[in-house]
Scaffold this motif. Structure first.
Motif, PDB file in Angstrom:
ATOM      1  N   SER A 182       9.432   4.533  -5.095  1.00  0.00           N
ATOM      2  CA  SER A 182       8.233   3.726  -4.993  1.00  0.00           C
ATOM      3  C   SER A 182       8.577   2.368  -4.372  1.00  0.00           C
ATOM      4  O   SER A 182       9.538   1.720  -4.763  1.00  0.00           O
ATOM      5  CB  SER A 182       7.620   3.515  -6.380  1.00  0.00           C
ATOM      6  N   GLY A 183       7.800   1.969  -3.378  1.00  0.00           N
ATOM      7  CA  GLY A 183       8.021   0.698  -2.701  1.00  0.00           C
ATOM      8  C   GLY A 183       8.918   0.792  -1.484  1.00  0.00           C
ATOM      9  O   GLY A 183       8.960  -0.133  -0.671  1.00  0.00           O
ATOM     10  N   LEU A 199       9.055   1.973   1.762  1.00  0.00           N
ATOM     11  CA  LEU A 199       8.121   2.479   2.764  1.00  0.00           C
ATOM     12  C   LEU A 199       8.690   2.421   4.180  1.00  0.00           C
ATOM     13  O   LEU A 199       7.946   2.566   5.159  1.00  0.00           O
ATOM     14  CB  LEU A 199       6.812   1.696   2.678  1.00  0.00           C
ATOM     15  N   ALA A 224       6.909  10.865  -3.745  1.00  0.00           N
ATOM     16  CA  ALA A 224       7.673  10.034  -4.688  1.00  0.00           C
ATOM     17  C   ALA A 224       8.885  10.782  -5.239  1.00  0.00           C
ATOM     18  O   ALA A 224       8.773  11.935  -5.665  1.00  0.00           O
ATOM     19  CB  ALA A 224       6.778   9.577  -5.833  1.00  0.00           C
ATOM     20  N   ILE A 252       4.314   8.631   1.215  1.00  0.00           N
ATOM     21  CA  ILE A 252       5.614   9.132   0.765  1.00  0.00           C
ATOM     22  C   ILE A 252       5.394  10.277  -0.222  1.00  0.00           C
ATOM     23  O   ILE A 252       4.300  10.456  -0.752  1.00  0.00           O
ATOM     24  CB  ILE A 252       6.482   8.051   0.079  1.00  0.00           C
ATOM     25  N   GLU A 281       1.123   8.300  -2.709  1.00  0.00           N
ATOM     26  CA  GLU A 281       2.124   9.243  -3.205  1.00  0.00           C
ATOM     27  C   GLU A 281       1.539  10.646  -3.089  1.00  0.00           C
ATOM     28  O   GLU A 281       0.591  11.003  -3.783  1.00  0.00           O
ATOM     29  CB  GLU A 281       2.512   8.903  -4.638  1.00  0.00           C
ATOM     30  N   ALA A 313       7.851   5.638   5.774  1.00  0.00           N
ATOM     31  CA  ALA A 313       6.567   6.198   5.350  1.00  0.00           C
ATOM     32  C   ALA A 313       5.767   6.707   6.552  1.00  0.00           C
ATOM     33  O   ALA A 313       5.849   6.160   7.651  1.00  0.00           O
ATOM     34  CB  ALA A 313       5.757   5.148   4.604  1.00  0.00           C
ATOM     35  N   CYS A 336       2.069   4.327   4.993  1.00  0.00           N
ATOM     36  CA  CYS A 336       2.101   4.190   3.538  1.00  0.00           C
ATOM     37  C   CYS A 336       2.350   5.490   2.790  1.00  0.00           C
ATOM     38  O   CYS A 336       2.373   5.500   1.566  1.00  0.00           O
ATOM     39  CB  CYS A 336       0.785   3.580   3.052  1.00  0.00           C
ATOM     40  N   ASP A 383       0.862  -1.182   0.000  1.00  0.00           N
ATOM     41  CA  ASP A 383       0.000   0.000   0.000  1.00  0.00           C
ATOM     42  C   ASP A 383       0.896   1.228   0.000  1.00  0.00           C
ATOM     43  O   ASP A 383       1.828   1.313   0.809  1.00  0.00           O
ATOM     44  CB  ASP A 383      -0.876   0.031   1.255  1.00  0.00           C
ATOM     45  N   GLN A 384       0.594   2.177  -0.886  1.00  0.00           N
ATOM     46  CA  GLN A 384       1.431   3.373  -0.979  1.00  0.00           C
ATOM     47  C   GLN A 384       0.587   4.562  -1.428  1.00  0.00           C
ATOM     48  O   GLN A 384      -0.094   4.490  -2.449  1.00  0.00           O
ATOM     49  CB  GLN A 384       2.558   3.138  -1.978  1.00  0.00           C
TER      50      GLN A 384
END
Length: 191
Positions: A93-94, A96, A119, A117, A75, A99, A115, A72-73
């Motif tokens: 990306s990825g 975390l 980017a 961030i 941006e 985060a 989750c 789960d992210q």
């Protein structure tokens, strides 16, 4: 003098990537994210949006990108982090590990997750061009805009694009607006 290459700009707004389990939690068991616009490489913009809640505020209408991912992210834009009252790291990306915690709210439920961030800007370069230029995946390059607000973006991470011959730099709207560039413009790759 360094060699240069024209790279197309693609500006990103805030958006969210979800694990399958989180899709079910927010939209209901068995839910499949409907497609609105194809992004290539198997990704698409969904017709669905969610709300993102932080300690100081909430942002409605954050677009979900499909299909589901293994993480789960969210941006965020830097101004989103201020509005939400969170300290979101600039990260790939990825990544975390640092985060920030956010609450994601959908029509069927919510989930509070680490989750969030901002980017890191990155450039997808087609495999053939990557080899031609002697660049490597995960290498940092610089990319320069033109015009009256010309800037050079340093530490742009190279990502190999083996899915197509397309080469494109992804940065968020705030970075693009500050440099006076928009989606579809072309910038110079320096390496």
């Amino acid at each position: 003098m360094s060699e240069t290459r024209k790279i197309r700009v693609d500006l990103d707004n805030h958006h969210v990537h979800l694990r399958q389990e989180t899709v079910y939690r927010l939209f209901g068991d068995g839910y499949v994210l409907p497609q609105k616009k194809d992004l290539g490489g198997g990704e698409y913009v969904s017709t669905q949006t969610i709300a993102v809640q932080g300690p100081k505020g909430k942002i409605e209408g954050v677009r979900v990108i499909g299909p589901h991912r293994p993480f789960d992210q969210v941006e965020l834009l830097a101004s989103d982090a201020v509005k939400l009252g969170v300290s979101a790291p600039i990260a790939e990306s990825g990544d975390l590990a640092d985060a920030c915690e956010l609450t994601l709210v959908g029509p069927a439920g919510s989930a509070t997750l680490r989750c969030g961030i901002i980017a890191a800007r990155h450039v997808h370069i087609a495999t053939k061009l990557l080899e031609e230029l002697g660049l490597k995946n995960a290498q940092a390059v610089s990319i320069t805009s033109g015009g009256p607000r010309s800037v050079t973006f340093h530490n742009v991470i190279v990502r190999e694009n083996s899915d197509s011959d397309l080469s494109v730099i992804h940065m968020d709207f705030e970075e693009g607006n500050a440099a006076g560039v928009k989606t579809g413009d072309f910038l110079e790759l320096e390496y």
